[in-house]
Design a protein around this motif. Structure first.
Motif, PDB file in Angstrom:
ATOM      1  N   LEU A 140      41.908  32.921  30.492  1.00 14.89           N
ATOM      2  CA  LEU A 140      43.042  33.751  30.100  1.00 14.89           C
ATOM      3  C   LEU A 140      43.064  34.945  31.039  1.00 14.89           C
ATOM      4  O   LEU A 140      42.063  35.664  31.149  1.00 14.89           O
ATOM      5  N   TYR A 141      44.195  35.146  31.767  1.00 12.16           N
ATOM      6  CA  TYR A 141      44.223  36.237  32.747  1.00 12.16           C
ATOM      7  C   TYR A 141      45.617  36.829  32.847  1.00 12.16           C
ATOM      8  O   TYR A 141      46.597  36.261  32.329  1.00 12.16           O
ATOM      9  N   VAL A 142      45.681  38.010  33.520  1.00  6.39           N
ATOM     10  CA  VAL A 142      46.915  38.785  33.643  1.00  6.39           C
ATOM     11  C   VAL A 142      47.235  38.954  35.127  1.00  6.39           C
ATOM     12  O   VAL A 142      46.345  39.270  35.938  1.00  6.39           O
ATOM     13  N   ALA A 149      46.075  38.799  40.476  1.00  7.60           N
ATOM     14  CA  ALA A 149      45.288  38.692  39.242  1.00  7.60           C
ATOM     15  C   ALA A 149      44.446  39.954  39.106  1.00  7.60           C
ATOM     16  O   ALA A 149      43.592  40.239  39.938  1.00  7.60           O
ATOM     17  N   ILE A 150      44.674  40.721  38.023  1.00  6.50           N
ATOM     18  CA  ILE A 150      44.006  42.007  37.868  1.00  6.50           C
ATOM     19  C   ILE A 150      43.029  42.016  36.694  1.00  6.50           C
ATOM     20  O   ILE A 150      42.230  42.952  36.567  1.00  6.50           O
ATOM     21  N   ALA A 151      43.047  41.030  35.847  1.00  9.09           N
ATOM     22  CA  ALA A 151      42.096  40.941  34.726  1.00  9.09           C
ATOM     23  C   ALA A 151      42.027  39.480  34.287  1.00  9.09           C
ATOM     24  O   ALA A 151      43.032  38.765  34.311  1.00  9.09           O
ATOM     25  N   ALA A 152      40.833  39.025  33.878  1.00  6.08           N
ATOM     26  CA  ALA A 152      40.652  37.634  33.466  1.00  6.08           C
ATOM     27  C   ALA A 152      39.475  37.543  32.517  1.00  6.08           C
ATOM     28  O   ALA A 152      38.549  38.360  32.555  1.00  6.08           O
ATOM     29  N   ALA A 153      39.506  36.502  31.660  1.00  7.59           N
ATOM     30  CA  ALA A 153      38.422  36.301  30.702  1.00  7.59           C
ATOM     31  C   ALA A 153      37.127  35.903  31.417  1.00  7.59           C
ATOM     32  O   ALA A 153      36.037  36.177  30.916  1.00  7.59           O
TER      33      ALA A 153
END
Length: 617
Positions: A140-142, A149-153
């Motif tokens: 799950l990422y943003v 991609a700046i954030a991910a699980a």
């Protein structure tokens, strides 16, 4: 019964034999050698025809068995595909809400506003990891609107998309264009295949980023392998994205077009796969089923089922070799059956002369059988005539029984009428006009009662057409006791009455009184020889019905008589005192009201008759 004799079987066989024998006989007389040749030619023709018939039967049996076997296999395969498609759709639907869930996190909005904030990236990634642990997705990422991609699980795992630009991915472009996106492909950083669901994150109607969830479908492939099922999941391009066999995965069913290859090179859904065609030959392909031959020459029956809203096809392949073997066995059995049939035909042809000889004897037997049947019909007619006479005699007997029953019913009113008239004469002689008037009024009531009773003579044989009305149980019981009052007094019988107030039933006044008179009269007969002579009459409401119970202190009813209490001529009274019709009439009246009449022995002594009648509305 008329006997059925067999007719000569297959007359055309005899005709064909005669037509064949005629030229042979002529040939034997003129040219013996030619006759031999003709005979051999005839046998050759017959043999060839028999072989052709056997071959046709074998081929037809094989074709029918093979076709039905395929149909059954396709039906079973479609059911399996329906289950698999439902499981796959249900599994993917679990994650459709997950990207949109990130809109509820203020940190996600702050990170999309300041994507270079490392501390915020760490905080959002941890938040995504906690959500993903609960959801069970692969990742799950943003992403920013530029695709970064700046954030991910999986920010702390090798192959994380954090720091990569994924703007070329179709799910990114779809989310920016329509708000949602879906895509199956191999991860660029993780090298793992998965199904991507994207969702545009908006603030005040403007897209500020994209949330993506990746779902791993490897579990379905493992389950297919464990069950030994040959299954494929094919995308819109015709490329196998899931397969139970590794050599089938990421290979198109047919060669891809040039523009499709160019689009694949841009979006990179299949990673570094060669996309070499499977090389299958479609022997037959319908809307949802067909047959296909693989590169190794194995022929499969193929069944397909589309997955709704995903432009995928779920395919199930079954080896048709078992079906073909079964069909071959059935074809061989069909050929053997045709051989047996031909042998039977030959046997029938040989026996045709015997059958002709038997025809004469059969004709004689048939004539005798016809005479016997005529005699049976005459005897049947005689029996029917005798039966009609018996029915007529039965009708006359029943008419006599009903007349006797009516006499039984009016005996008590006649006795009361005689007593009242004698008393009236004495009152007049003594000048007691008031008392005489009372007796005359009572005589009038009894006469009207007798008129009503005689009017009910046909109640046992015919249903009354008079409509039922609301009848007072208290009044019916009172009239019954008036009619039988003389017998009650002469017999010294104690009668107790316990009636619920204002109890109304749906019945006919006269016939209800007749019913109660029959039961009370029977009770009076039962207590004649008893030490304690008592009769109880109770009526109450019970489960939406009126229950009238009339008990007596007489002897109990024998068990065999109790079972047949409401049958004609069943009675415990001595000869000449009763015909066994009173309770039959009472039961008939109760049923005409929509109720029933029951009888039972009481625990202490005596018996009780219970009448159940519908309450008046």
């Amino acid at each position: 019964m008329r006997a059925r004799w067999a007719r000569p079987a297959m007359p055309w066989i005899g005709l064909a034999q005669e037509m064949t024998d005629l030229p042979l006989r002529i040939g034997l007389e003129r040219h013996p050698d030619a006759a031999v040749v003709r005979g051999r030619a005839g046998w050759l023709v017959r043999g060839l025809l028999a072989m052709a018939l056997v071959g046709a039967a074998a081929w037809l049996g094989y074709a029918i068995a093979f076709s039905r076997g395929l149909d059954q296999r396709h039906a079973a395969a479609q059911q399996r595909l329906a289950v698999e498609a439902a499981q796959l759709d249900g599994y993917l639907s679990r994650f459709e809400y997950l990207p949109s869930l990130l809109e509820t996190s203020p940190d996600v909005f702050r990170l999309l506003g300041t994507p270079d904030d490392r501390a915020l990236q760490q905080s959002v990634s941890l938040h995504l990891k906690s959500i993903n642990l609960l959801a069970g997705a692969d990742n799950l990422y943003v992403l920013t609107v530029d695709g970064d991609a700046i954030a991910a699980a999986d920010f702390d795992q090798p192959g994380t998309p954090v720091g990569s630009n994924l703007s070329y991915r179709p799910y990114m472009r779809q989310a920016l264009a329509t708000g949602r996106g879906a895509f199956f492909g191999i991860g660029i950083t993780s090298a793992r295949a998965g199904y991507y669901l994207s969702y545009a994150v908006k603030r005040e109607g403007r897209t500020i980023g994209v949330a993506v969830v990746k779902v791993n479908l490897d579990a379905f492939e493992r389950e297919w392998r464990n069950r030994g099922a040959d299954m494929l999941l094919v995308d819109a391009r015709g490329v196998s994205i899931l397969a139970s066999r590794d050599e089938w995965r990421f290979r198109p069913l047919t060669p891809l077009a040039v523009d499709a290859l160019e689009e694949i090179a841009t979006s990179k859904p299949y990673g570094s796969s060669s996309l070499a065609p499977l090389g299958w030959s479609f022997l037959e392909r319908g809307e949802r089923s067909g047959r296909v031959a693989t590169e190794r020459g194995t022929v499969y029956s193929m069944d397909e089922r589309p997955l709704q809203e995903r432009q995928w096809q779920l395919m199930l392949l079954d080896d048709i070799a078992p079906i073909r073997r079964t069909a071959l066995i059935i074809g061989a059995l069909s050929g053997l059956a045709s051989i047996v049939a031909l042998l039977l035909l030959g046997l029938l042809a040989q026996r045709r002369h015997e059958i002709r000889q038997r025809l004469a004897s059969q004709a004689a037997l048939q004539a005798a059988n016809d005479r016997l049947e005529i005699r049976v019909q005459e005897r049947t007619a005689e029996l029917r005539a005798a039966q009609d006479e018996l029915v007529h005699a039965g009708k006359l007997a029943m008419l006599g029984q009903m007349s006797a029953g009516m006499v039984h019913e009016i005996n008590q009113p006649l006795a009361a009428l005689q007593t009242a008239s004698d008393n009236a004469v004495q009152f007049v002689d003594r000048g007691m006009i008031g008392e005489a008037r009372g007796n005359l009024v009572r005589i009038g009531e009894l006469v009207r009662r007798l008129a009503r009773l005689t009017g009910q003579l046909r109640v046992f044989a015919y249903k009354s057409h008079a409509p039922l009305d609301s009848v007072s149980v208290e009044q019916a019981v009172a009239e019954t006791l008036k009619i039988l009052g003389a017998r009650v007094k002469d017999g010294g019988v104690e009668v107790s009455v316990d009636l619920a107030p204002e109890l109304q039933v749906r019945a006919d006044q006269t016939r209800l009184e007749q019913l109660l008179c029959n039961i009370v009269a029977n009770a009076l007969d039962a207590v004649e020889g008893a030490a304690q002579k008592s009769i109880s009459i109770r009526a109450a409401r019970e489960e939406g019905q009126c229950r009238i119970a009339i008990g007596n202190s007489g002897p109990a009813i024998a068990a065999d008589v109790l079972q047949r209490m409401f049958e004609p001529f069943v009675t415990t009274k001595p000869a000449g005192k009763g015909l066994g019709l009173g309770l039959v009439i009472a039961n008939h009246i109760a049923r005409s009201f929509g109720g029933e009449l029951r009888a039972r022995n009481l625990d202490s002594c005596g018996a009780e008759f219970v009448v159940l009648l519908p309450l008046a509305a």
